[in-house]
Design an enzyme around this catalytic site. Structure first.
Site, PDB file in Angstrom:
ATOM      1  N   HIS A 108      -4.582  -2.603   0.538  1.00  0.00           N
ATOM      2  CA  HIS A 108      -4.824  -4.003   0.164  1.00  0.00           C
ATOM      3  C   HIS A 108      -5.831  -4.591   1.162  1.00  0.00           C
ATOM      4  O   HIS A 108      -5.650  -5.691   1.661  1.00  0.00           O
ATOM      5  CB  HIS A 108      -3.515  -4.791   0.189  1.00  0.00           C
ATOM      6  CG  HIS A 108      -2.553  -4.409  -0.889  1.00  0.00           C
ATOM      7  ND1 HIS A 108      -1.369  -5.065  -1.097  1.00  0.00           N
ATOM      8  CD2 HIS A 108      -2.593  -3.434  -1.842  1.00  0.00           C
ATOM      9  CE1 HIS A 108      -0.714  -4.517  -2.119  1.00  0.00           C
ATOM     10  NE2 HIS A 108      -1.444  -3.511  -2.581  1.00  0.00           N
ATOM     11  N   HIS A 168      -3.778   4.091  -1.245  1.00  0.00           N
ATOM     12  CA  HIS A 168      -3.898   2.794  -1.933  1.00  0.00           C
ATOM     13  C   HIS A 168      -3.718   1.699  -0.884  1.00  0.00           C
ATOM     14  O   HIS A 168      -2.683   1.643  -0.215  1.00  0.00           O
ATOM     15  CB  HIS A 168      -2.835   2.688  -3.024  1.00  0.00           C
ATOM     16  CG  HIS A 168      -2.595   1.284  -3.490  1.00  0.00           C
ATOM     17  ND1 HIS A 168      -3.616   0.444  -3.895  1.00  0.00           N
ATOM     18  CD2 HIS A 168      -1.453   0.560  -3.609  1.00  0.00           C
ATOM     19  CE1 HIS A 168      -3.102  -0.720  -4.233  1.00  0.00           C
ATOM     20  NE2 HIS A 168      -1.797  -0.684  -4.056  1.00  0.00           N
ATOM     21  N   THR A 174       9.058   3.394  -1.253  1.00  0.00           N
ATOM     22  CA  THR A 174       8.781   2.028  -1.702  1.00  0.00           C
ATOM     23  C   THR A 174       9.373   0.999  -0.730  1.00  0.00           C
ATOM     24  O   THR A 174      10.449   1.222  -0.151  1.00  0.00           O
ATOM     25  CB  THR A 174       9.336   1.799  -3.146  1.00  0.00           C
ATOM     26  OG1 THR A 174       8.855   0.539  -3.608  1.00  0.00           O
ATOM     27  CG2 THR A 174      10.852   1.838  -3.222  1.00  0.00           C
ATOM     28  N   GLY A 191       0.823  -1.199   0.000  1.00  0.00           N
ATOM     29  CA  GLY A 191       0.000   0.000   0.000  1.00  0.00           C
ATOM     30  C   GLY A 191       0.859   1.251   0.000  1.00  0.00           C
ATOM     31  O   GLY A 191       2.087   1.178   0.190  1.00  0.00           O
ATOM     32  N   ASN A 192       0.235   2.384  -0.204  1.00  0.00           N
ATOM     33  CA  ASN A 192       0.953   3.656  -0.188  1.00  0.00           C
ATOM     34  C   ASN A 192      -0.005   4.814   0.019  1.00  0.00           C
ATOM     35  O   ASN A 192      -1.205   4.686  -0.238  1.00  0.00           O
ATOM     36  CB  ASN A 192       1.805   3.844  -1.456  1.00  0.00           C
ATOM     37  CG  ASN A 192       1.240   3.101  -2.638  1.00  0.00           C
ATOM     38  OD1 ASN A 192       0.252   3.520  -3.208  1.00  0.00           O
ATOM     39  ND2 ASN A 192       1.850   1.957  -2.971  1.00  0.00           N
ATOM     40  N   SER A 216       7.334   5.433  -3.609  1.00  0.00           N
ATOM     41  CA  SER A 216       6.499   4.277  -3.967  1.00  0.00           C
ATOM     42  C   SER A 216       6.469   4.036  -5.475  1.00  0.00           C
ATOM     43  O   SER A 216       6.428   4.994  -6.255  1.00  0.00           O
ATOM     44  CB  SER A 216       5.075   4.551  -3.483  1.00  0.00           C
ATOM     45  OG  SER A 216       4.187   3.646  -4.086  1.00  0.00           O
ATOM     46  N   GLU A 242       4.001   3.241  -6.995  1.00  0.00           N
ATOM     47  CA  GLU A 242       2.697   3.725  -7.485  1.00  0.00           C
ATOM     48  C   GLU A 242       2.639   5.251  -7.555  1.00  0.00           C
ATOM     49  O   GLU A 242       1.563   5.818  -7.757  1.00  0.00           O
ATOM     50  CB  GLU A 242       1.554   3.206  -6.601  1.00  0.00           C
ATOM     51  CG  GLU A 242       1.447   1.699  -6.466  1.00  0.00           C
ATOM     52  CD  GLU A 242       1.110   0.959  -7.761  1.00  0.00           C
ATOM     53  OE1 GLU A 242       1.125   1.563  -8.839  1.00  0.00           O
ATOM     54  OE2 GLU A 242       0.859  -0.261  -7.658  1.00  0.00           O
ATOM     55  N   HIS A 258      -5.939  -6.775  -7.030  1.00  0.00           N
ATOM     56  CA  HIS A 258      -4.860  -5.988  -6.428  1.00  0.00           C
ATOM     57  C   HIS A 258      -5.278  -5.386  -5.090  1.00  0.00           C
ATOM     58  O   HIS A 258      -4.780  -5.795  -4.049  1.00  0.00           O
ATOM     59  CB  HIS A 258      -4.430  -4.899  -7.439  1.00  0.00           C
ATOM     60  CG  HIS A 258      -3.271  -4.073  -6.997  1.00  0.00           C
ATOM     61  ND1 HIS A 258      -2.627  -3.182  -7.820  1.00  0.00           N
ATOM     62  CD2 HIS A 258      -2.633  -3.966  -5.810  1.00  0.00           C
ATOM     63  CE1 HIS A 258      -1.639  -2.590  -7.167  1.00  0.00           C
ATOM     64  NE2 HIS A 258      -1.633  -3.054  -5.952  1.00  0.00           N
TER      65      HIS A 258
HETATM   66  P1  13P Z   1       5.374   0.401  -2.781  1.00  0.00           P
HETATM   67  O1  13P Z   1       6.053  -0.279  -1.614  1.00  0.00           O
HETATM   68  O2  13P Z   1       6.349   0.755  -3.883  1.00  0.00           O
HETATM   69  O3  13P Z   1       4.577   1.597  -2.309  1.00  0.00           O
HETATM   70  O4  13P Z   1       4.369  -0.629  -3.441  1.00  0.00           O
HETATM   71  C1  13P Z   1       3.409  -1.267  -2.663  1.00  0.00           C
HETATM   72  C2  13P Z   1       2.177  -1.596  -3.434  1.00  0.00           C
HETATM   73  O5  13P Z   1       1.153  -1.802  -2.821  1.00  0.00           O
HETATM   74  C3  13P Z   1       2.223  -1.675  -4.907  1.00  0.00           C
HETATM   75  O6  13P Z   1       0.940  -1.707  -5.440  1.00  0.00           O
END
Ligand code: 13P
Length: 243
Positions: A101, A99, A49, A32-33, A78, A80, A163
């Site tokens: 999960h 974002h 990231t 996530g981000n 990230s 994303e 996703h």
């Molecule tokens: P990052 O660690 O680069 O933010 O990526 C995590 C992620 O959920 C990719 O969809």
């Protein structure tokens, strides 16, 4: 001390809350981000990231511009980041992007199942539909192109096929609430579908009224930002007072 430390603290605080509440899919991972836009600057604060939230510090939060060039921070932003920046470019009402999960919304992501308008308080907060953005590999241009196209529906929550989710709003606190409302809706919708009985949705007329209120709210936010932009321009052009 960097010039964006207060904003970085906000991003870190919300990220830690989301992680502790399990919205990133695990409480110890780095999935996530989270990002926020600094109004009037086209500067985006975003989580780095592949760094766990429980060890993340204020200094780890990255700052990039709309061309993805680094403004501040040592870490790599990230993967994303292009998806977050594309969102700010397409949706002028938005200043925060999360974002996740999260579990129940992710279950619907593998069923490729949008969530219809089920509750009036949810519809009034996030719009008439929680639609599914077609699958593309994490971090790719294809994914952010799919997201950018879907944002035209002017809602605040999206399911990313196979996703996770994307929630967007005027600030991080409101967007955090959208994450919660999305998970509540996804949980209830999954439970309801599992009974095999028909699921009732809100009447069409009510949905249209509530969605119109969402769009009016966004238009007011866009107008507010524009007024502030013009005010900033006037201030920066104002002549120095003569003595
Ligand atoms: P990052 O660690 O680069 O933010 O990526 C995590 C992620 O959920 C990719 O969809």
């Amino acid at each position: 001390m960097g010039s964006y430390d207060d904003y970085k603290r906000r991003v870190l605080e919300i990220s830690r809350r989301l992680s502790a509440d399990g919205y990133f899919g695990s409480k110890s991972g780095s999935a996530g981000n989270v990002s926020m836009l600094v109004e009037g600057e086209n500067a985006v604060l975003i989580t780095p990231t592949r760094l766990q939230y429980d060890v993340m510090t204020v200094e780890d939060i990255c700052v990039v511009d709309f061309d993805l060039a680094r403004i501040e921070g040592e870490r790599k932003p990230s993967i994303e980041t292009p998806m977050h920046v594309a969102t700010y470019k397409v949706r002028a009402d938005v200043s925060a992007v999360i974002h996740t999960h999260q579990t129940y919304a992710s279950a619907l992501s593998v069923l490729n199942e949008p969530i219809p308008p089920l509750f009036d308080e949810v519809t009034l907060a996030i719009g008439n539909m929680i639609d599914v953005v077609p699958y593309a590999l994490s971090g790719t241009r294809e994914l952010h192109d799919h997201v950018a196209r879907k944002l035209a529906n002017r809602c605040h929550c999206y399911i990313l096929q196979n996703h996770g989710t994307l929630c967007i709003g005027t600030d991080l606190d409101k967007t955090f609430t959208f994450v919660e409302l999305l998970e509540k809706s996804a949980h209830i919708y999954m439970q309801a579908l599992a009974t095999g009985k028909p699921v009732t949705v809100l009447p069409e007329k009510t949905v249209a009224q509530l969605h119109a209120a969402v769009i009016a709210r966004q238009d007011r936010e866009i107008a507010r930002k524009e007024e502030r932009r013009i005010a900033r321009m006037k201030t920066s052009r104002a002549p120095e007072p003569s003595h």
